[in-house]
Structure formats: C-alpha cells, structure tokens
Design a protein around this motif. Structure first.
Motif, PDB file in Angstrom:
ATOM      1  N   GLU A 151      43.649  32.664  47.686  1.00 25.13           N
ATOM      2  CA  GLU A 151      43.575  33.600  46.278  1.00 25.13           C
ATOM      3  C   GLU A 151      42.510  34.726  46.771  1.00 25.13           C
ATOM      4  OE1 GLU A 151      43.954  34.751  42.560  1.00 25.13           O
ATOM      5  OE2 GLU A 151      44.712  33.464  43.354  1.00 25.13           O
ATOM      6  N   GLY A 152      41.429  34.434  47.293  1.00 17.80           N
ATOM      7  CA  GLY A 152      40.748  35.606  48.037  1.00 17.80           C
ATOM      8  C   GLY A 152      41.129  36.547  48.454  1.00 17.80           C
ATOM      9  N   PHE A 153      42.226  36.517  50.177  1.00 14.56           N
ATOM     10  CA  PHE A 153      43.188  37.437  50.051  1.00 14.56           C
ATOM     11  C   PHE A 153      43.914  38.162  49.059  1.00 14.56           C
ATOM     12  CE2 PHE A 153      46.812  38.480  52.376  1.00 14.56           C
ATOM     13  CZ  PHE A 153      46.607  39.452  53.530  1.00 14.56           C
ATOM     14  N   LEU A 154      44.705  37.447  48.364  1.00 15.02           N
ATOM     15  CA  LEU A 154      45.637  37.674  47.247  1.00 15.02           C
ATOM     16  C   LEU A 154      44.709  39.079  46.470  1.00 15.02           C
ATOM     17  CD1 LEU A 154      48.319  36.376  45.481  1.00 15.02           C
ATOM     18  CD2 LEU A 154      46.435  37.639  43.882  1.00 15.02           C
ATOM     19  N   ARG A 155      44.177  38.715  47.115  1.00 16.96           N
ATOM     20  CA  ARG A 155      42.765  39.805  45.774  1.00 16.96           C
ATOM     21  C   ARG A 155      42.989  41.266  46.463  1.00 16.96           C
ATOM     22  NH1 ARG A 155      39.400  35.855  41.254  1.00 16.96           N
ATOM     23  NH2 ARG A 155      40.275  34.494  41.259  1.00 16.96           N
ATOM     24  N   TYR A 216      37.169  43.583  42.604  1.00 11.98           N
ATOM     25  CA  TYR A 216      36.932  42.705  41.041  1.00 11.98           C
ATOM     26  C   TYR A 216      37.685  42.617  39.702  1.00 11.98           C
ATOM     27  CZ  TYR A 216      32.595  41.478  38.495  1.00 11.98           C
ATOM     28  OH  TYR A 216      31.988  40.034  37.525  1.00 11.98           O
ATOM     29  N   LEU A 217      38.016  44.458  39.428  1.00 15.37           N
ATOM     30  CA  LEU A 217      39.507  44.638  38.440  1.00 15.37           C
ATOM     31  C   LEU A 217      40.989  43.553  38.014  1.00 15.37           C
ATOM     32  CD1 LEU A 217      40.573  45.883  36.471  1.00 15.37           C
ATOM     33  CD2 LEU A 217      41.551  47.058  37.348  1.00 15.37           C
ATOM     34  N   VAL A 218      41.095  43.208  39.537  1.00 16.64           N
ATOM     35  CA  VAL A 218      42.003  42.646  39.862  1.00 16.64           C
ATOM     36  C   VAL A 218      41.542  40.898  39.774  1.00 16.64           C
ATOM     37  CG1 VAL A 218      43.484  41.499  42.399  1.00 16.64           C
ATOM     38  CG2 VAL A 218      43.522  43.994  42.071  1.00 16.64           C
ATOM     39  N   SER A 219      40.782  40.329  40.304  1.00 18.27           N
ATOM     40  CA  SER A 219      39.823  39.088  40.096  1.00 18.27           C
ATOM     41  C   SER A 219      39.969  39.119  38.355  1.00 18.27           C
ATOM     42  CB  SER A 219      38.917  39.134  40.608  1.00 18.27           C
ATOM     43  OG  SER A 219      38.617  39.426  41.858  1.00 18.27           O
ATOM     44  N   LEU A 220      39.447  39.841  37.629  1.00 21.69           N
ATOM     45  CA  LEU A 220      39.671  39.436  36.174  1.00 21.69           C
ATOM     46  C   LEU A 220      40.950  39.521  35.878  1.00 21.69           C
ATOM     47  CD1 LEU A 220      37.368  42.347  35.004  1.00 21.69           C
ATOM     48  CD2 LEU A 220      36.592  40.150  34.963  1.00 21.69           C
ATOM     49  N   PHE A 221      41.911  39.917  35.985  1.00 17.76           N
ATOM     50  CA  PHE A 221      43.476  39.866  35.819  1.00 17.76           C
ATOM     51  C   PHE A 221      43.465  38.564  36.171  1.00 17.76           C
ATOM     52  CE2 PHE A 221      44.220  44.424  35.026  1.00 17.76           C
ATOM     53  CZ  PHE A 221      44.742  44.868  34.206  1.00 17.76           C
ATOM     54  N   PHE A 227      43.886  32.253  37.206  1.00 18.51           N
ATOM     55  CA  PHE A 227      44.086  31.434  38.681  1.00 18.51           C
ATOM     56  C   PHE A 227      42.374  31.979  39.344  1.00 18.51           C
ATOM     57  CE2 PHE A 227      47.958  33.414  37.742  1.00 18.51           C
ATOM     58  CZ  PHE A 227      49.191  32.181  38.528  1.00 18.51           C
ATOM     59  N   SER A 228      41.991  30.562  39.520  1.00 23.24           N
ATOM     60  CA  SER A 228      40.165  30.447  40.199  1.00 23.24           C
ATOM     61  C   SER A 228      39.846  31.056  41.922  1.00 23.24           C
ATOM     62  CB  SER A 228      39.726  29.888  39.194  1.00 23.24           C
ATOM     63  OG  SER A 228      39.794  28.387  39.121  1.00 23.24           O
ATOM     64  N   MET A 229      39.092  30.868  41.715  1.00 22.85           N
ATOM     65  CA  MET A 229      37.694  30.447  42.895  1.00 22.85           C
ATOM     66  C   MET A 229      36.659  29.923  42.868  1.00 22.85           C
ATOM     67  SD  MET A 229      38.534  33.899  45.388  1.00 22.85           S
ATOM     68  CE  MET A 229      37.872  34.975  44.195  1.00 22.85           C
TER      69      MET A 229
END
Length: 481
Positions: A151-155, A216-221, A227-229
């Motif tokens: 998930e981190g790489f996707l973001r 951070y913005l991508v993570s908010l979406f 979808f969480s880490m």
C-alpha cells in the motif's frame, strides 16, 4: 507509466527524449531505427509536434541534416510531455480510481467520455503494466478499484505521477482543502525525522515538501476509502486535534489511528535504519564512498561538506529501501539534469558512477539506479562540485619559434581555465623531439606540424593562432580520454 499510452504517443515521447539528449542534428534514419518505425511515420510525428508545440519546441527539420532542437529547454519539453499524458484515457482512469473507487463501469464511461468497449479493451494493457508493480485493477461485484500488495508503494506511485500531471492543484481533485494544513503536518513530521543540522537546508527544498504533501493527500483518499497501513507510530506531536478536524471536513472517515501508517512511511524516508548494526555498516561504507570519490576528484571537503554528502546518500538509501521498484515518473527532470552534467563534466559523472557501484557491492544493496538522484542532490548541496577539474597534461610542439610556443601555451591554459579540465601545457626543453617514453607521459600532444608522425595515441594538429575551434577540438578529445 508511459507503457499504458497508445503507440503513437509513446513514439512521440521517445522522439523528444532522443532529441533532448543530443546537441546536434539526428538523421531521420537514426530516429526511425530508435523508435522502430518508418522514416515517413517519424517525419509525420515530428511535423505534428512542431506545428502543435511551435512555441515550446524550437525544432529545426532539415531534409539534408535531420532534426534538432535549438537551445532545448527541459522545462518547456516537460509541458509537452504533461499535455500528452493528460490526453491519455488510461491515466485519467487511474486518477479516477484513486478519487472515486468502488464504482461501476458506467460511472467511468461518463467521467472519461469513453465507451465501455474502449475501457474493457484498455484494461488488460493497464493491468499488464501494473502487474510489474504488484498492483491491479479489479472488479468486485461489478465495482472497480485498484489494489496493491504494498500500500505504501501504491501511494508513492500515485504521488509521483499526479504531481507530474497537476502538481498540487486541488481543483483537479475536487477539493477545497487548505494546503497550509498539509504543509504544517508534513513539516512537523520532517522535523522529527531529520537531524537538526540539516533541517534548515532540507526545509528549503520545495520539491521534497511538495512530494510529502502529495503523498499525504493520496493517503487521505486511500484511508477515506478503507485502504490502510497499520502502524503504532506516535504521531501526536505531528497532528494536532485542530488539524485533524480540518482534514475530517473533507475526509470524514479518517481518524488519528488510520493516519499513523502515513506518518511512519514519511518518517522512514528520512530516518530508515532498522538496527544499530545496519546504521553502523551503512554509515561507515557511505563515508568511505565519499572519501573515495572526493579524493579521485581532488575535491577537498570540510567536515560540514562531508556531513552534507552523507546526509544526501543516506536519504537516497532510506527511500530506495521503501521503493522496491521505480515509481515510473512520466518525465524525470532530475534524469535530464544529471545526463546534461554527464555531457558537460564526464569526469565527475564517471567517478561518482564508478564509486557508487563499489558502494552498492559493499552494501549488497543496489544504489546504482539512484545515480541521477545522488548527483542532483550533491550539486544542490555543494554547487562548487560541478566545477571540479580533471588534471591533464599536454606537450606543445611548435615549428614557429619559442615566443610563438609561449603564446600558444598561454592561450590554451587561459581557455581551459573556463572548463572542467585543468590543462597544464609543457614545452620541450630543447629543440629535439622527445623520445617515445617521454611522450607517453602526456595525455595529448599538440603540434603545428601537420605532417608529423608522432608515436602517441592522442595527437592534435592546431593552427598558428590556435582558434577557438582548435580549443574545442582539444577539449572534446581530452573529455573523452
């Protein structure tokens, strides 16, 4: 990323890349071979580019010589690339899958102005590309989303290509969020991750700060859509209740708990050692790398400069650990910056490249793929590094008298003071020709004798005045030696 574009767009982007990498004309036949197309197709592509982007691309097309960009500007070319990518339905679909996942095909048809058959035909090509990154678009119950094993790489992936397309223009994401909130949160995270000695310098880097805000913005979406880490990262000093409230006005489902993984990921990009053993080994080897390349360049460093170089390499190392694969930027200006440096100062480029390979072997971790990033940040950290000179020696043989030889020596050494080659010109002690062993001590032999057969691999005949053309010819020979 460009692999999901249609064939014509991929070909035109490749043509531009080739022209940007050259300083002179490139023939149609060479271009056709490089892009695996006919000369007619290449000519049509170039004509379309020239007509559509006449102001951005100063392109000269000659039937005799081929094609070249006159005074190519990387930033202007970047605008052309961005425009091309924004025309891609595939990329726009990826964007919509971030902003609006779990929607039926009909939703994306309307959003993208594309037919269902077009999207269905495009999907296997997109997934074939995404598979390389362990990502995939899947439909569950007829509703489409993008998933990843990491998930981190996707973001990271999304942050990279969305910045290339739109920057932090929130209108493109249907948002009215105050950017100062993102800036405050990510800067607080940076302060915790970066040593105080380097904080002021890295905080001035707009590119890094903007990237962190976009991540951070991508993570908010992603968090808003479930979808969480998972993480136990202590973000209390980085995320105030007031800022969390401001974020929840736009992303009501997020919580302090769901954002811990985002904060940890950003923190590890600047402070990513997992053990003291790793820290000791990597730090020791990086310091040895710095000593080796600065010694080869004859570049004296203070303790502060060495510390800055260490910080740069460690930052790249941390990010390389998190990014198992390239995030596939659409248009990488850092790459062109470093490649331009390689043409201007091949000595510096080659030394850092060679020593980086040694460092990679000793760490058993491939940093060689990050050569361009390291060169870019080295020069931003210490701009004087760009001017390092390679020491070269020349023997000058003139048949026009001693005063003329002295004139040529002064003219040549004056010219090379403005280059990255430190040239020392010797004159023969007497009028006799040095023997072969003495000649081999020199990098180049310069002579006004056009018919001399000297036993040396690098001989340059020059005119009595030693014109600027002569000087540039000598520079090119020494640069490649």
């Amino acid at each position: 990323m460009r692999k999901i574009l249609d064939t014509a767009h991929q070909r035109r982007i490749r043509l531009l890349e080739i022209l940007l990498s050259k300083n002179d004309f490139v023939t149609m036949s060479v271009l056709a071979k490089e892009v695996e197309a006919s000369e007619r197709t290449v000519a049509e592509d170039l004509t379309q580019l020239k007509v559509k982007y006449s102001e951005e691309l100063h392109m000269e097309i000659s039937r005799k010589n081929g094609v070249r960009l006159i005074h190519p500007n990387i930033a202007s070319a970047g605008l052309v690339f961005r425009d091309t990518f924004q025309e891609s339905v595939a990329l726009m679909w990826l964007k919509e899958l971030l902003l609006h996942p779990y929607q039926p095909m009909e939703y994306y048809e309307e959003k993208l102005f594309a037919s269902k058959s077009t999207l269905q035909r495009m999907l296997p090509r997109i997934n074939n590309f995404l598979d390389v990154y362990d990502m995939r678009i899947e439909a569950v119950g007829g509703l489409y989303s993008i998933f990843s094993k990491d998930e981190g790489f996707l973001r990271d992936f999304y942050a990279s290509f969305l910045l290339e397309l739109y920057g932090l223009n929130l209108k493109e994401y249907d948002l009215s969020l105050d950017l100062s909130v993102l800036s405050k949160i990510t800067l607080a995270n940076l302060k915790n991750a970066v040593p105080k000695d380097h904080l002021a310098w890295i905080a001035q880097d707009d590119l890094s700060l903007i990237y962190r805000m976009m991540f951070y913005l991508v993570s908010l979406f992603r968090e808003e859509h479930g979808f969480s880490m998972k993480s136990q990262y202590p973000l209390e000093s980085e995320l105030s209740p007031e800022d969390l409230t401001a974020l929840r006005q736009h992303f009501p489902r997020i919580t302090k708990e769901t954002l811990r993984g985002t904060h940890e990921y950003l923190y590890l990009q600047q402070s990513g050692f997992h053990t003291e053993k790793e820290k000791k080994q990597v730090t020791t080897e990086v310091l040895r790398f710095i000593d080796r390349f600065t010694q080869r360049l004859n570049y004296r460093t203070s303790s502060g400069q060495k510390d800055r170089f260490l910080f740069v390499v460690l930052s790249v190392y941390y990010k390389a650990k998190l990014r198992k694969k390239d995030t596939s930027l659409l248009f990488d200006r850092v790459y062109y910056f470093s490649e331009s440096l390689g043409r201007e100062n091949p000595f510096l480029y080659t030394v850092v490249k060679e020593e980086l390979s040694v460092l990679s072997q000793r760490l058993d971790f491939d940093l060689h793929m990050n050569l361009h990033n390291i060169l870019f940040w080295f020069l931003l950290a210490e701009p004087s590094l760009a001017g390092v000179s390679r020491r070269k020696t020349a023997l000058l043989l003139s048949d026009f008298g001693t005063p003329h030889s002295i004139f040529l020596k002064n003219r040549l050494e004056h010219f090379f003071k403005s280059t990255n080659i430190d040239l020392s010109v010797d004159l023969p002690i007497d009028f006799s020709l040095p023997d072969e062993s003495d000649l081999k001590k020199y990098d180049i032999i310069l002579t006004t004798l056009s018919d001399s057969a000297l036993p040396h691999p690098c001989v340059q005949v020059i005119g009595d005045l030693c014109s600027m053309e002569d000087c540039y010819d000598i520079y090119e020979k020494l640069k490649d030696n």
